[in-house]
Write an enzyme that holds these catalytic residues in place. Structure first.
Site, PDB file in Angstrom:
ATOM      1  N   ARG A  35       0.851  -1.198   0.000  1.00 62.84           N
ATOM      2  CA  ARG A  35       0.000   0.000   0.000  1.00 62.84           C
ATOM      3  C   ARG A  35       0.885   1.247   0.000  1.00 62.84           C
ATOM      4  NH1 ARG A  35      -1.522   1.685   4.678  1.00 62.84           N
ATOM      5  NH2 ARG A  35      -2.267  -0.320   5.450  1.00 62.84           N
ATOM      6  N   TYR A  57     -16.718  17.571 -14.530  1.00 64.84           N
ATOM      7  CA  TYR A  57     -17.180  16.179 -14.499  1.00 64.84           C
ATOM      8  C   TYR A  57     -18.201  16.002 -13.361  1.00 64.84           C
ATOM      9  CZ  TYR A  57     -17.201  11.191 -13.585  1.00 64.84           C
ATOM     10  OH  TYR A  57     -17.605   9.904 -13.342  1.00 64.84           O
ATOM     11  N   ASP A  98      -7.446  19.823 -13.014  1.00 63.82           N
ATOM     12  CA  ASP A  98      -7.762  18.487 -13.530  1.00 63.82           C
ATOM     13  C   ASP A  98      -7.397  18.504 -15.015  1.00 63.82           C
ATOM     14  OD1 ASP A  98      -8.972  16.253 -14.669  1.00 63.82           O
ATOM     15  OD2 ASP A  98     -10.619  16.241 -13.229  1.00 63.82           O
ATOM     16  N   LYS A 139      -8.326   7.759 -18.711  1.00 65.55           N
ATOM     17  CA  LYS A 139      -8.619   8.368 -20.008  1.00 65.55           C
ATOM     18  C   LYS A 139      -7.363   8.367 -20.896  1.00 65.55           C
ATOM     19  CE  LYS A 139     -12.636   8.866 -18.172  1.00 65.55           C
ATOM     20  NZ  LYS A 139     -12.545   8.957 -16.773  1.00 65.55           N
TER      21      LYS A 139
HETATM   22  O1  P1T Z   1     -13.444   7.693 -13.557  1.00 66.51           O
HETATM   23  P1  P1T Z   1     -12.265   8.152 -12.759  1.00 66.51           P
HETATM   24  O2  P1T Z   1     -10.974   7.554 -13.192  1.00 66.51           O
HETATM   25  O3  P1T Z   1     -12.488   8.032 -11.285  1.00 66.51           O
HETATM   26  O4  P1T Z   1     -12.078   9.716 -13.088  1.00 66.51           O
HETATM   27  C1  P1T Z   1     -12.974  10.704 -12.720  1.00 66.51           C
HETATM   28  C2  P1T Z   1     -12.844  11.908 -13.623  1.00 66.51           C
HETATM   29  C3  P1T Z   1     -12.099  12.988 -13.193  1.00 66.51           C
HETATM   30  N1  P1T Z   1     -11.953  14.096 -13.955  1.00 66.51           N
HETATM   31  C4  P1T Z   1     -12.510  14.173 -15.176  1.00 66.51           C
HETATM   32  C5  P1T Z   1     -12.332  15.411 -15.987  1.00 66.51           C
HETATM   33  C6  P1T Z   1     -13.252  13.115 -15.679  1.00 66.51           C
HETATM   34  O5  P1T Z   1     -13.789  13.229 -16.903  1.00 66.51           O
HETATM   35  C7  P1T Z   1     -13.430  11.945 -14.876  1.00 66.51           C
HETATM   36  C8  P1T Z   1     -14.231  10.781 -15.347  1.00 66.51           C
HETATM   37  N2  P1T Z   1     -15.060  11.067 -16.428  1.00 66.51           N
HETATM   38  C9  P1T Z   1     -15.871  10.186 -17.081  1.00 66.51           C
HETATM   39  C10 P1T Z   1     -16.023   8.903 -16.721  1.00 66.51           C
HETATM   40  C11 P1T Z   1     -16.589  10.757 -18.226  1.00 66.51           C
HETATM   41  O6  P1T Z   1     -17.122  10.006 -19.067  1.00 66.51           O
HETATM   42  O7  P1T Z   1     -16.652  12.000 -18.322  1.00 66.51           O
END
Ligand code: P1T
Length: 379
Positions: free
Chosen positions: A46, A98, A170, A195
């Protein structure tokens, strides 16, 4: 080292035990000690893992940052940033973001006493007016999800001068290939590595990059104490994805431009939101801070009904209707009922997110096939 070289080599030496060129997946939960406290720098997975270490160093290098930390998801990374603050602290945040970020801020951290001001961060003077002696962070998402507004990272970062305020960006939609927020004055970069960093829609993962040693210590404390860490296999997948980030982002952007221009001339389409257009409200900021304009865009239809949007979305054959973005394959989504359903409709409308808005994550397929699919879906 230049970006493409760092993407392939940063943080990665041939494995000291075997000479393996690719960083092994250290699938272990613990490490042997020859005497209590006597070990090779690794005690418990961890806290540290060599596959994760390599990835953390690589992401940090790509962001031109000093320190990287990886998490089990983008939301786990955002969660660790929010935990830096205490009841009474105020956070100014973009009003187009988001849905999951809006949800964790309003439904989780508001009840722990943090106060959030959601506002249009492209209006710098309005942001300045919201700053009080309780403001501790400005949270930027740029380009924003899903309206593709572009926030001037340098101008927002200038607002914190002489104040105890952190600027967090972000950087999920852009990736470090397109913009490097720390170079523009930000303190924290957050990624949903699910992403573009991972790039192949086969992993859920998050990351944070900072320059400040004390900030790293506080965030690493959260990472270890709260435990939202990624597994080594997922770190390996993101590390492999990063090796082609520069090439993928160029193709995402080229294809993004072709689709955006095609949609702009389509008789059924009302507005196309893509920061590369000269008439985009933030184009000058985009030109200043983005290397290319990326593969994300959104559009509304002249028939502004949810029914029309659904009709189009159900017809795609090459694009898949799905949440998420940033993979090699093209995706379409309906933010109002999918990724942004957790934002109340009246809040969504304030940032222009209409019920008929369709979001597109343009992949790296052949652009002619993508345009043909758009044509038949819109037809
Ligand atoms: O899904 P995750 O890895 O926990 O990420 C969250 C997140 C954070 N910041 C942005 C700008 C994001 O677009 C996302 C996740 N977004 C999607 C799943 C989406 O389809 O927009």
């Amino acid at each position: 080292m230049k970006f493409a070289t760092k993407a392939i080599h940063a943080g990665q030496e041939p494995d000291p035990a075997t000479g393996a060129i690719m960083t092994p997946i250290y699938q272990t939960s613990t490490y042997v000690q020859s005497s209590p406290g006597k070990h090779k720098g690794y005690e418990y997975a961890r806290t540290q893992n060599p596959t994760r270490d390599a990835l953390q160093k690589c992401i940090a290098a790509l962001e031109n940052g000093k320190h990287g930390l990886c998490f089990a998801s983008g939301m786990a990374a955002t969660d660790s940033v929010a935990k830096l603050f205490k009841p009474g602290d105020e956070i100014i945040c973009t009003n187009d973001l988001y849905g999951g970020t809006y949800r964790i801020f309003t439904k989780v951290y508001q009840s722990y006493g943090l106060k959030f001001h959601f506002t249009d961060l492209t209006k710098i003077e309005e942001v300045r007016k919201l700053i009080t002696d309780k403001t501790r962070m400005i949270w930027i998402e740029t380009p924003t999800n899903p309206m593709m507004r572009v926030i001037d990272i340098q101008a927002i970062s200038a607002l914190k001068k002489g104040k105890n305020i952190l600027v967090a960006v972000d950087n999920t939609f852009a990736s470090p290939y397109i913009q490097q927020p720390l170079d523009l004055g930000a303190d924290i970069v957050v990624h949903s590595a699910t992403k573009y960093l991972g790039g192949h829609s086969d992993v859920v993962h998050g990351a944070i990059v900072v320059n400040d040693d004390e900030l790293l210590e506080r965030l690493a404390f959260q990472q270890n104490s709260c435990g939202g860490v990624p597994g080594p296999q997922d770190c390996f997948l993101v590390l492999r994805g990063l090796k082609t980030l520069h090439i993928r982002m160029e193709r995402h952007s080229e294809n993004g431009e072709k689709i955006a221009r095609y949609l702009k001339n389509h008789s059924k389409v009302d507005k196309v939101f893509w920061p590369g257009f000269e008439d985009h409200p933030d184009h000058m900021t985009a030109k200043k801070q983005m290397k290319v304009y990326g593969g994300m865009l959104s559009f509304t239809m002249k028939d502004d009904s949810i029914k029309e949007a659904y009709k189009v979305l159900e017809k795609f054959k090459v694009f898949s209707l799905a949440e998420s973005l940033g993979g090699v394959e093209s995706l379409v989504g309906h933010p109002a009922s999918m990724t942004h359903a957790s934002i109340p409709r009246e809040e969504r409308l304030k940032s222009g997110l209409k019920d008929s808005l369709i979001r597109v994550s343009v992949g790296i397929e052949d652009a002619e096939d993508l345009i043909a699919d758009m044509e038949q879906a819109l037809g």
